[in-house]
Structure formats: C-alpha cells, structure tokens
Design a protein around this motif. Sequence first.
Motif, PDB file in Angstrom:
ATOM      1  N   LEU A 143     -42.847  46.047 -22.265  1.00  0.00           N
ATOM      2  CA  LEU A 143     -42.943  46.989 -21.512  1.00  0.00           C
ATOM      3  C   LEU A 143     -42.462  48.347 -21.717  1.00  0.00           C
ATOM      4  N   GLU A 144     -42.033  48.659 -22.825  1.00  0.00           N
ATOM      5  CA  GLU A 144     -41.546  49.950 -23.409  1.00  0.00           C
ATOM      6  C   GLU A 144     -42.453  50.571 -24.000  1.00  0.00           C
ATOM      7  N   THR A 178     -43.991  44.381 -39.314  1.00  0.00           N
ATOM      8  CA  THR A 178     -43.915  43.449 -38.443  1.00  0.00           C
ATOM      9  C   THR A 178     -43.220  44.192 -37.136  1.00  0.00           C
ATOM     10  N   VAL A 179     -43.893  43.836 -35.986  1.00  0.00           N
ATOM     11  CA  VAL A 179     -43.131  44.344 -34.622  1.00  0.00           C
ATOM     12  C   VAL A 179     -42.578  43.245 -34.024  1.00  0.00           C
ATOM     13  N   TYR A 180     -41.239  43.401 -33.628  1.00  0.00           N
ATOM     14  CA  TYR A 180     -40.402  42.478 -33.148  1.00  0.00           C
ATOM     15  C   TYR A 180     -40.304  42.876 -31.626  1.00  0.00           C
ATOM     16  N   VAL A 181     -40.786  41.974 -30.631  1.00  0.00           N
ATOM     17  CA  VAL A 181     -40.420  42.212 -29.329  1.00  0.00           C
ATOM     18  C   VAL A 181     -39.512  41.337 -28.674  1.00  0.00           C
ATOM     19  N   THR A 182     -38.594  42.078 -27.844  1.00  0.00           N
ATOM     20  CA  THR A 182     -37.386  41.325 -27.087  1.00  0.00           C
ATOM     21  C   THR A 182     -37.711  41.543 -25.993  1.00  0.00           C
ATOM     22  N   GLU A 183     -37.218  40.721 -24.955  1.00  0.00           N
ATOM     23  CA  GLU A 183     -37.640  40.789 -23.511  1.00  0.00           C
ATOM     24  C   GLU A 183     -36.516  41.715 -22.840  1.00  0.00           C
ATOM     25  N   SER A 184     -37.268  42.518 -21.907  1.00  0.00           N
ATOM     26  CA  SER A 184     -36.584  43.531 -21.305  1.00  0.00           C
ATOM     27  C   SER A 184     -35.411  42.979 -20.541  1.00  0.00           C
ATOM     28  N   PRO A 185     -34.379  43.572 -20.484  1.00  0.00           N
ATOM     29  CA  PRO A 185     -33.143  43.172 -19.759  1.00  0.00           C
ATOM     30  C   PRO A 185     -33.378  43.094 -18.336  1.00  0.00           C
ATOM     31  N   MET A 186     -34.345  43.758 -17.760  1.00  0.00           N
ATOM     32  CA  MET A 186     -34.721  43.790 -16.376  1.00  0.00           C
ATOM     33  C   MET A 186     -35.336  42.433 -15.940  1.00  0.00           C
ATOM     34  N   TYR A 187     -35.970  41.876 -16.756  1.00  0.00           N
ATOM     35  CA  TYR A 187     -36.808  40.869 -16.367  1.00  0.00           C
ATOM     36  C   TYR A 187     -36.266  39.563 -16.873  1.00  0.00           C
ATOM     37  N   ARG A 188     -34.766  39.333 -17.898  1.00  0.00           N
ATOM     38  CA  ARG A 188     -34.487  38.387 -17.912  1.00  0.00           C
ATOM     39  C   ARG A 188     -33.577  37.668 -16.870  1.00  0.00           C
ATOM     40  N   GLY A 189     -33.701  36.285 -16.542  1.00  0.00           N
ATOM     41  CA  GLY A 189     -33.301  35.424 -15.791  1.00  0.00           C
ATOM     42  C   GLY A 189     -31.830  35.341 -15.829  1.00  0.00           C
ATOM     43  N   GLY A 190     -31.002  35.240 -14.898  1.00  0.00           N
ATOM     44  CA  GLY A 190     -29.526  34.802 -15.201  1.00  0.00           C
ATOM     45  C   GLY A 190     -29.021  34.439 -13.874  1.00  0.00           C
TER      46      GLY A 190
END
Length: 129
Positions: free
Chosen positions: A80-81, A117-129
């Motif tokens: 989402l960036e 290559t594009v590496y996509v990490t999950e946004s910290p705003m949407y990480r469960g925890g």
Amino acid sequence: MKSTLTRTVVATALITAASGAFAHEDYSESGATHWLEHVQASSSQPSERQLSRYGYASSTTPVRGVIVDKDTPHINVVRLETVAIRVADKTVNWTFDTLGTASFPLSKIIPGVEGVTVYVTESPMYRGG
C-alpha cells in the motif's frame, strides 16, 4: 398517561424493527444462499484496480523515490506504499496494492525493465499481533 404513551411508542418501535429483520431472513447453511443472491444482484464489475495483482499507477504524492538502473537487482517496498520509480528519463508513481503477492518482476508493471525483482513486505499498520 405519560407512562402508557411511552410504552406504546416503545412497543411500536420494537414491532417495526422486528418485522424488518424477519423480512430479510436467510435459512441456508451459513447464510451462503443469501450472500450469493447479493453477489449475483450486483450490477457493477470489479474495477481495474481491484483486478490488478501488482498495484496500480497513482496520481498521489509518493512516499519516496527509487532509481532503477542496470545495476539494480531488486527494490523493497511496503504493501500500500506509493513509490516514484525512475527508470532512465521516465518516472511512474506506483501504489503497491499487492495482497498475497510477496515478490514479482518489475517488468510486470514497467515493460522493458528486466532482471529487477520487487519484494513487498506487509505494512506494519496491518500486521496482526
């Protein structure tokens, strides 16, 4: 008198609410039939953005910029960036709306850019925890 009027108004409101709830019941298992009826009744088709696996070109202000040249093996982005990607003398603002896609070739969104290559990490705003 006031108490009787209040009870009448409350009773009328409850009956009205209950009748609306009963008018829209679904007795199928897990409500599946009800859900399918709503999906089938939908007249709109998914938008191009909703169908895009890698995100979409965006007119919003990018969070940052990335310069891709012949020595760039990969870029790291956050889901989402919006990033301004510069290749040679062209720049595209891209929003990486890539649910379920962890990596992909940059050539999927910018033709002619091979080997990046594009590496996509999950946004910290949407990480469960």
